[in-house]
Design a protein around this motif. Sequence first.
Motif, PDB file in Angstrom:
ATOM      1  N   PHE A   1     -61.697 -23.154  -8.992  1.00  0.00           N
ATOM      2  CA  PHE A   1     -60.370 -23.712  -8.750  1.00  0.00           C
ATOM      3  C   PHE A   1     -60.407 -24.570  -7.490  1.00  0.00           C
ATOM      4  N   THR A   2     -59.786 -25.756  -7.582  1.00  0.00           N
ATOM      5  CA  THR A   2     -59.567 -26.541  -6.356  1.00  0.00           C
ATOM      6  C   THR A   2     -58.136 -27.050  -6.372  1.00  0.00           C
ATOM      7  N   GLY A   3     -57.614 -27.292  -5.219  1.00  0.00           N
ATOM      8  CA  GLY A   3     -56.238 -27.775  -5.113  1.00  0.00           C
ATOM      9  C   GLY A   3     -55.398 -26.777  -4.318  1.00  0.00           C
ATOM     10  N   ASP A   4     -54.081 -26.932  -4.405  1.00  0.00           N
ATOM     11  CA  ASP A   4     -53.196 -26.065  -3.633  1.00  0.00           C
ATOM     12  C   ASP A   4     -52.643 -24.952  -4.512  1.00  0.00           C
ATOM     13  N   THR A   5     -52.545 -23.775  -3.942  1.00  0.00           N
ATOM     14  CA  THR A   5     -51.971 -22.653  -4.672  1.00  0.00           C
ATOM     15  C   THR A   5     -51.360 -21.702  -3.643  1.00  0.00           C
ATOM     16  N   SER A   6     -50.821 -20.644  -4.124  1.00  0.00           N
ATOM     17  CA  SER A   6     -50.206 -19.711  -3.170  1.00  0.00           C
ATOM     18  C   SER A   6     -50.030 -18.348  -3.809  1.00  0.00           C
ATOM     19  N   PHE A   7     -49.836 -17.338  -2.995  1.00  0.00           N
ATOM     20  CA  PHE A   7     -49.438 -16.030  -3.501  1.00  0.00           C
ATOM     21  C   PHE A   7     -48.455 -15.418  -2.506  1.00  0.00           C
ATOM     22  N   THR A   8     -47.696 -14.460  -2.984  1.00  0.00           N
ATOM     23  CA  THR A   8     -46.706 -13.820  -2.113  1.00  0.00           C
ATOM     24  C   THR A   8     -47.202 -12.449  -1.709  1.00  0.00           C
ATOM     25  N   TYR A   9     -46.707 -11.985  -0.539  1.00  0.00           N
ATOM     26  CA  TYR A   9     -47.031 -10.619  -0.142  1.00  0.00           C
ATOM     27  C   TYR A   9     -45.779  -9.964   0.416  1.00  0.00           C
ATOM     28  N   THR A  10     -45.812  -8.672   0.420  1.00  0.00           N
ATOM     29  CA  THR A  10     -44.672  -7.912   0.942  1.00  0.00           C
ATOM     30  C   THR A  10     -45.134  -7.162   2.181  1.00  0.00           C
ATOM     31  N   ALA A  11     -44.354  -7.303   3.259  1.00  0.00           N
ATOM     32  CA  ALA A  11     -44.699  -6.598   4.500  1.00  0.00           C
ATOM     33  C   ALA A  11     -43.618  -5.566   4.808  1.00  0.00           C
ATOM     34  N   ARG A  12     -44.052  -4.481   5.454  1.00  0.00           N
ATOM     35  CA  ARG A  12     -43.093  -3.433   5.844  1.00  0.00           C
ATOM     36  C   ARG A  12     -43.242  -3.230   7.348  1.00  0.00           C
ATOM     37  N   ASN A  13     -42.073  -3.167   8.071  1.00  0.00           N
ATOM     38  CA  ASN A  13     -42.168  -2.979   9.525  1.00  0.00           C
ATOM     39  C   ASN A  13     -41.966  -1.517   9.881  1.00  0.00           C
ATOM     40  N   ALA A  14     -42.018  -1.238  11.189  1.00  0.00           N
ATOM     41  CA  ALA A  14     -41.950   0.149  11.646  1.00  0.00           C
ATOM     42  C   ALA A  14     -40.690   0.843  11.156  1.00  0.00           C
ATOM     43  N   GLY A  15     -39.584   0.063  11.031  1.00  0.00           N
ATOM     44  CA  GLY A  15     -38.336   0.639  10.585  1.00  0.00           C
ATOM     45  C   GLY A  15     -38.286   0.917   9.103  1.00  0.00           C
ATOM     46  N   GLY A  16     -39.283   0.512   8.365  1.00  0.00           N
ATOM     47  CA  GLY A  16     -39.321   0.766   6.923  1.00  0.00           C
ATOM     48  C   GLY A  16     -38.716  -0.354   6.111  1.00  0.00           C
ATOM     49  N   ALA A  17     -38.240  -1.462   6.812  1.00  0.00           N
ATOM     50  CA  ALA A  17     -37.681  -2.585   6.059  1.00  0.00           C
ATOM     51  C   ALA A  17     -38.811  -3.402   5.437  1.00  0.00           C
ATOM     52  N   GLU A  18     -38.538  -3.973   4.292  1.00  0.00           N
ATOM     53  CA  GLU A  18     -39.555  -4.797   3.641  1.00  0.00           C
ATOM     54  C   GLU A  18     -39.097  -6.228   3.571  1.00  0.00           C
ATOM     55  N   ASP A  19     -40.049  -7.140   3.628  1.00  0.00           N
ATOM     56  CA  ASP A  19     -39.717  -8.561   3.494  1.00  0.00           C
ATOM     57  C   ASP A  19     -40.879  -9.254   2.801  1.00  0.00           C
ATOM     58  N   GLU A  20     -40.577 -10.332   2.090  1.00  0.00           N
ATOM     59  CA  GLU A  20     -41.601 -11.050   1.338  1.00  0.00           C
ATOM     60  C   GLU A  20     -41.911 -12.381   1.985  1.00  0.00           C
ATOM     61  N   ALA A  21     -43.172 -12.821   1.963  1.00  0.00           N
ATOM     62  CA  ALA A  21     -43.550 -14.144   2.460  1.00  0.00           C
ATOM     63  C   ALA A  21     -44.655 -14.701   1.558  1.00  0.00           C
ATOM     64  N   THR A  22     -44.987 -15.976   1.777  1.00  0.00           N
ATOM     65  CA  THR A  22     -45.958 -16.641   0.912  1.00  0.00           C
ATOM     66  C   THR A  22     -47.163 -17.091   1.724  1.00  0.00           C
ATOM     67  N   VAL A  23     -48.333 -16.973   1.124  1.00  0.00           N
ATOM     68  CA  VAL A  23     -49.535 -17.544   1.746  1.00  0.00           C
ATOM     69  C   VAL A  23     -49.892 -18.793   0.960  1.00  0.00           C
ATOM     70  N   PHE A  24     -49.894 -19.944   1.633  1.00  0.00           N
ATOM     71  CA  PHE A  24     -50.260 -21.197   0.967  1.00  0.00           C
ATOM     72  C   PHE A  24     -51.745 -21.460   1.169  1.00  0.00           C
ATOM     73  N   LEU A  25     -52.412 -21.822   0.072  1.00  0.00           N
ATOM     74  CA  LEU A  25     -53.866 -22.032   0.143  1.00  0.00           C
ATOM     75  C   LEU A  25     -54.201 -23.445  -0.281  1.00  0.00           C
ATOM     76  N   ARG A  26     -55.141 -24.042   0.381  1.00  0.00           N
ATOM     77  CA  ARG A  26     -55.687 -25.322  -0.083  1.00  0.00           C
ATOM     78  C   ARG A  26     -57.182 -25.092  -0.314  1.00  0.00           C
TER      79      ARG A  26
END
Lengths: 267, 420
Positions: B82-107
């Motif tokens: 594979f070549t080109g741009d792509t991405s995937f999402t991940y979920t992070a949890r902080n000390a308080g137990g809250a979760e949030d989602e973000a994206t990793v962009f790849l080239r």
Amino acid sequence: MTGLTIDDVSMRFDLPSGSFVQALKNVSLDLRAGELMSVLGPSGCGKTTLLNIVAGFLAPTGGEVVLNGHRVTGPDAERGMVFQQGALFEWMSVRENVEFGPRMKGTPVAERRATADRLLQITGLGDFKDKAIYELSGGMQQRVALARCLANDPDVILMDEPLGALDALTREKMQGLVLKLWKETGKTIILITHSVEEALLLGERLLVMAPRPGRIHREYRLPFAEMGVNQDLREVKKHPDFGKRREEILSMIWEMEEEIMGRTESA
Amino acid sequence: MTGLILLLLYVALFVGAMLLVGLATRGRKRRDFTALKTVTFGDESAVRPNRAASVISVVVIFLLWGAFTGSSLVPVHVPGPFTGDTSFTYTARNAGGAEDEATVFLRVFPLGEQPPEIEAEPGEGFARNDAAMIAAYRSELVRADRNDEGEDVEVVAVEGQPIAPGVTVAFADGEVTMTPRGSLNVSPARGLQMEEIWLPSPESVVAALVDIATNGFQNVPLWEHLFYSLMRVLVGFAIGAAVGIPLGYAMGLNDWFRGWFDPIVEFMRPVPPLALIPLVIIWFGIWETGKIVLLFLAALWIMAIAARAGVSGVNITKVHAAYSLGASKAQILRHVIIPNSLPEIFTGARVAMGVCWGTVVAAELVAAQKGVGMMIIAASKFQSTDVVLMGIILIGIIGFGIDILMRKAENWLVPWKGRS
Ligand SMILES: Nc1ncnc2c1ncn2[C@@H]1O[C@H](COP(=O)(O)OP(=O)(O)OP(=O)(O)O)[C@@H](O)[C@H]1O
Ligand SMILES: [Mg+2]
């Protein structure tokens, strides 16, 4: 004195096991120059051994062979040999094979070429001079072997089943050729064969040998070779005496073979 | 995985081509002697190579080679990396137990190119987006939680699937594995094609050939590398034959020679020439003398044994016939024994040439300044697989050419071989 004398020749092979084979015992024989003799006998009676001794490939353990007054001590161009098969040189053409003997002696090229051409003509191979040996049929190869032997102009020609590997028809033609060449060249010839008919046709003299120890069993003088020189061989075979002799010799050899079988079975 | 696919594809092409050619040539019967035979199975002489099969076989090798290396000479390819741009999402949890989602962009870019850096907006929430540059076939560690806000933020899922150290999760164009320390190891899909360093494409091999043929390799022209290897083989073989053949004749004709040299020859015969390389280097050094001595030894025993077999194989009736025709011993040697041994000697020479060619390449691998063996070993140190492959192909072609020349010479010089 001209002619071949086999004087009280014995041959004994010592085997590695300690025992021995008495291949020949006290064989004596005189051949005048120009005589044609055929040799018959059951398998293993020492025919090849006798021929090898005359040719000088083997030294007898007793007795001696004398040719034209001098003793035979080894192979020599005066005694030519025609083998059953496999003795031609594949790396030479037909003509080079025939020229081999004279070439070894240092005969000039023109002379030996003329000899080879003449003999190849006589043996009916005029058109095959430059062919390779492996391109010829079995019968043609035997004619080359005959021509090669004659080109060397030996006093004695020794033949060990020279026609044994040929088919009946080719064999008959070759028998005629042998008779013709014998008469034309006046060579002394010893011819070993397994065929009673061939032995009768191609022998002024016919020697029947017996085995264990190998020795001369009987000798015949026959008129058929002389007849065959100017006559068709098939006519000769129709001669009443021919049939009679054939039966006589066949039953004699059968008796010997049966005796051998009996002896080995009882042993 | 790729290997298994390659094997299956190869078998499929073999069978497919056989059926297709069989179908295409059905009805067209051969009109020669073989066609008249009723029994052909088990009759070796009735089996002649199917020329179509040979041509297709070579074509198939090139096709597969090209298809698995992304060659532009071949119309079809297996999936590449594979070549080109792509991405995937991940979920992070902080000390308080809250979760949030973000994206990793790849080239993902082809190896050797330098595309512009990929940028990522930080995005919403405490988990921030990331960006990474990855070369094709490579993988990259992404510390996705590093730029996230707050203490003790950890990644708990990728693309919605839970992740933990040692667990692998796939996304659209590759996969993500979590390392023991919590980083994300991102490997974009590799596809089925080979990397250039594993297997260069046909055109890079041709390019390597053109380059080395015009510019030379390590300041030595290509022809000089080939010439040195060939010259070593020819000189070593020639000396080996010049000594070995007379030695073999002497062993075949004289009992003292036979007795004296039998133990030596029989001992040296099973020793592979390669095993002699260290000793030869110690004794004769690594330069030309050493190599020629090695090839001499490789050819010597083979030629001696061939000549001995040639003499022993002479039919005794031929020798007897020659004696009865008045030939002397010297004449028999010259006119009967030597010609009669030529087929055996040619067979030996073909074997010896093959062994010498193999040995010279191996010897050059160990030490040389010039030669094809030296060329491929030096190229392998610089990871120039294209030059290595080109060298191997040249070695094969030259070895094959030598054998063909030997066979031609054999047909010409000993036409009676196998026909008496
Ligand atoms: N080199 C040898 N060593 C030991 N025994 C031998 C040797 N040559 C021949 N013999 C023996 O001598 C005997 C005669 O052999 P020879 O070959 O002369 O027979 P032959 O009459 O020519 O037989 P055939 O008709 O089968 O050719 C045989 O018993 C054979 O085994
Ligand atoms: Mg015999």
